[in-house]
Design an enzyme around this catalytic site. Structure first.
Site, PDB file in Angstrom:
ATOM      1  N   HIS A 244       0.958   6.451   2.287  1.00  0.00           N
ATOM      2  CA  HIS A 244       2.019   6.776   2.342  1.00  0.00           C
ATOM      3  C   HIS A 244       2.730   8.168   1.691  1.00  0.00           C
ATOM      4  CE1 HIS A 244      -0.234   6.242   6.261  1.00  0.00           C
ATOM      5  NE2 HIS A 244       1.106   5.430   6.343  1.00  0.00           N
TER       6      HIS A 244
ATOM      7  N   GLU B 273      -8.214   0.163  -2.985  1.00  0.00           N
ATOM      8  CA  GLU B 273      -9.605   0.345  -1.714  1.00  0.00           C
ATOM      9  C   GLU B 273     -10.469   1.446  -1.644  1.00  0.00           C
ATOM     10  OE1 GLU B 273      -6.929   0.737   1.788  1.00  0.00           O
ATOM     11  OE2 GLU B 273      -6.125  -0.948   1.246  1.00  0.00           O
TER      12      GLU B 273
ATOM     13  N   THR C 253      -8.170   3.598   8.312  1.00  0.00           N
ATOM     14  CA  THR C 253      -9.472   2.472   8.461  1.00  0.00           C
ATOM     15  C   THR C 253      -9.593   1.968  10.088  1.00  0.00           C
ATOM     16  OG1 THR C 253      -9.383   1.994   5.999  1.00  0.00           O
ATOM     17  CG2 THR C 253     -10.446   0.999   7.057  1.00  0.00           C
TER      18      THR C 253
ATOM     19  N   ARG D 115      -7.734  12.950   0.108  1.00  0.00           N
ATOM     20  CA  ARG D 115      -6.651  12.985   1.274  1.00  0.00           C
ATOM     21  C   ARG D 115      -4.888  12.998   1.348  1.00  0.00           C
ATOM     22  NH1 ARG D 115      -7.347  10.145   6.718  1.00  0.00           N
ATOM     23  NH2 ARG D 115      -9.229  11.242   6.964  1.00  0.00           N
TER      24      ARG D 115
ATOM     25  N   ARG E 212      -9.677   7.597  -0.711  1.00  0.00           N
ATOM     26  CA  ARG E 212     -10.941   8.340   0.184  1.00  0.00           C
ATOM     27  C   ARG E 212     -11.451   9.303  -0.489  1.00  0.00           C
ATOM     28  NH1 ARG E 212      -8.774   6.614   5.119  1.00  0.00           N
ATOM     29  NH2 ARG E 212     -10.221   7.754   5.838  1.00  0.00           N
TER      30      ARG E 212
ATOM     31  N   GLU F  41     -10.634  -9.958   2.876  1.00  0.00           N
ATOM     32  CA  GLU F  41      -9.927  -9.134   3.668  1.00  0.00           C
ATOM     33  C   GLU F  41     -10.038  -9.194   5.120  1.00  0.00           C
ATOM     34  OE1 GLU F  41      -7.592  -5.662   2.158  1.00  0.00           O
ATOM     35  OE2 GLU F  41      -6.759  -5.225   4.066  1.00  0.00           O
TER      36      GLU F  41
ATOM     37  N   ASN G 221       0.909  -0.963  -0.129  1.00  0.00           N
ATOM     38  CA  ASN G 221      -0.177   0.388   0.176  1.00  0.00           C
ATOM     39  C   ASN G 221       1.066   1.768  -0.332  1.00  0.00           C
ATOM     40  OD1 ASN G 221      -1.165   2.032   0.915  1.00  0.00           O
ATOM     41  ND2 ASN G 221      -2.951   0.657   1.479  1.00  0.00           N
TER      42      ASN G 221
ATOM     43  N   HIS H  28      -5.494   3.412  -1.502  1.00  0.00           N
ATOM     44  CA  HIS H  28      -6.569   3.939  -0.837  1.00  0.00           C
ATOM     45  C   HIS H  28      -7.635   5.347  -1.222  1.00  0.00           C
ATOM     46  CE1 HIS H  28     -10.347   4.353   2.683  1.00  0.00           C
ATOM     47  NE2 HIS H  28     -10.572   4.463   1.927  1.00  0.00           N
TER      48      HIS H  28
ATOM     49  N   HIS I 232      -3.051  -4.871   7.529  1.00  0.00           N
ATOM     50  CA  HIS I 232      -4.125  -3.679   8.898  1.00  0.00           C
ATOM     51  C   HIS I 232      -2.956  -3.675  10.152  1.00  0.00           C
ATOM     52  CE1 HIS I 232      -5.020   0.170  10.107  1.00  0.00           C
ATOM     53  NE2 HIS I 232      -6.297   0.258   8.863  1.00  0.00           N
TER      54      HIS I 232
HETATM   55  N1  PXP Z   1      -5.824  -3.252   3.941  1.00  0.00           N
HETATM   56  C1  PXP Z   1      -6.808  -2.720   4.732  1.00  0.00           C
HETATM   57  C2  PXP Z   1      -8.211  -2.785   4.099  1.00  0.00           C
HETATM   58  C3  PXP Z   1      -6.591  -0.833   4.775  1.00  0.00           C
HETATM   59  O1  PXP Z   1      -7.911  -0.158   4.839  1.00  0.00           O
HETATM   60  C4  PXP Z   1      -4.981  -0.989   5.373  1.00  0.00           C
HETATM   61  C5  PXP Z   1      -5.151   1.043   5.635  1.00  0.00           C
HETATM   62  O2  PXP Z   1      -5.046   2.491   4.022  1.00  0.00           O
HETATM   63  C6  PXP Z   1      -4.164  -1.745   5.167  1.00  0.00           C
HETATM   64  C7  PXP Z   1      -4.558  -2.808   4.596  1.00  0.00           C
HETATM   65  C8  PXP Z   1      -2.789  -1.209   5.506  1.00  0.00           C
HETATM   66  O3  PXP Z   1      -3.032  -0.784   6.247  1.00  0.00           O
HETATM   67  P1  PXP Z   1      -0.745  -0.623   6.995  1.00  0.00           P
HETATM   68  O4  PXP Z   1      -1.119   0.678   6.070  1.00  0.00           O
HETATM   69  O5  PXP Z   1      -1.594  -0.436   8.520  1.00  0.00           O
HETATM   70  O6  PXP Z   1      -0.240  -1.623   6.688  1.00  0.00           O
END
Ligand code: PXP
Length: 252
Positions: free
Chosen positions: A10, A70, A101, A49, A45, A151, A7, A43, A191
């Site tokens: 960031h 996402e 999330t 953001r 959003r 998931e 992901n 993601h 997550h």
């Molecule tokens: N899975 C989902 C559905 C999420 O919303 C997120 C955060 O965007 C992640 C995985 C990744 O989480 P993390 O950044 O804590 O690894």
């Protein structure tokens, strides 16, 4: 082998802090790919953001592995996603004021609406996954609304303090993954996963994909993104081999 979805939200968060053009999450996705990412996850959003529509459009053109989007189930985001057509979408709950999330999607309380949303995507050939807590009712409802995967939310397991509580939350995830698999759902997890807590998840859960963002991007600041992704892949690989060896031992 378990696939790693990286992901890169960031990276966009840093760019948006100055509303400028760098660092580019599209470039990050390329580096993650070089490090061995199997999937790129972003993601979009509702408040945009971090990830922007432009990012998804470009990622869709440049990611040759798999793009997992996402997204919440608002009309605006749905129509953007249906236009861009990523390979996979993961439906998540979204609250404007949250930092990330927080909980899983409540599928049980909106089966009618979700059935209609899932159908739209499946008809377009887009694989649909639902981000849920590892709870039986939510898993059954996910199957009922036509999702192809779930998931499982690993956040509680990741953030809890105390071995006993952590073990109990891991067991919930294990049970949830087995139950979802028994219903014919694809099972993913994510997550709060880090280099330190991912091992037991890989060894115990029945999963196909792991989606990890924060920990990888945080490490990338010091070692570079390609290296950070590669290190996570190595850890996942190592624990996957342990899982397979212990399964072999048990079956004699
Ligand atoms: N899975 C989902 C559905 C999420 O919303 C997120 C955060 O965007 C992640 C995985 C990744 O989480 P993390 O950044 O804590 O690894």
């Amino acid at each position: 082998m378990i696939k790693l979805g990286v992901n890169v939200d960031h990276v966009a968060t840093i760019r948006q802090a100055r509303m400028t053009y760098e660092p580019d999450p599209v470039l990050a996705a390329g580096l993650a790919d070089l490090g061995g990412a199997d999937i790129i996850t972003v993601h979009l959003r509702e408040d945009q953001r971090h990830i922007q529509v432009r990012d998804i459009e470009l990622l869709h053109k440049t990611v040759f592995s798999k793009l997992n989007l996402e997204m919440a189930t608002s009309e605006d985001i749905i129509s953007i996603a249906l236009k861009i057509k990523p390979e996979q979408i993961t439906l998540v709950p979204e609250k404007r004021e949250e930092i990330t999330t927080e909980g899983g999607l409540s599928v049980t309380t909106q089966t009618g609406y979700l059935s209609a949303v899932v159908k739209k995507f499946v008809e377009e050939g887009i694989h649909v996954s639902l981000f849920i807590d590892p709870v039986k009712d939510q898993i059954v409802a996910s199957k009922e609304v036509g999702a192809q995967s779930v998931e499982l939310h690993t956040g509680k397991y990741a953030n809890v303090r105390g071995d006993k509580k952590r073990d109990a939350l891991l067991e919930e995830l294990v049970e949830g993954s087995r139950y979802a698999q028994s219903l014919g759902l694809g099972v993913n997890a994510g997550h709060g996963m880090t280099y330190k807590n991912v091992g037991p998840v890989v060894e115990r859960l029945e999963i196909e994909e792991l989606h990890i963002g924060h920990s990888i991007v945080a490490r990338a600041l010091f070692v570079g993104l390609k290296e950070a992704v590669w290190e996570m892949k190595e850890i996942i690989h190592k624990h996957y081999l342990v899982k397979k060896l212990s399964e072999q031992k048990r079956s004699g």
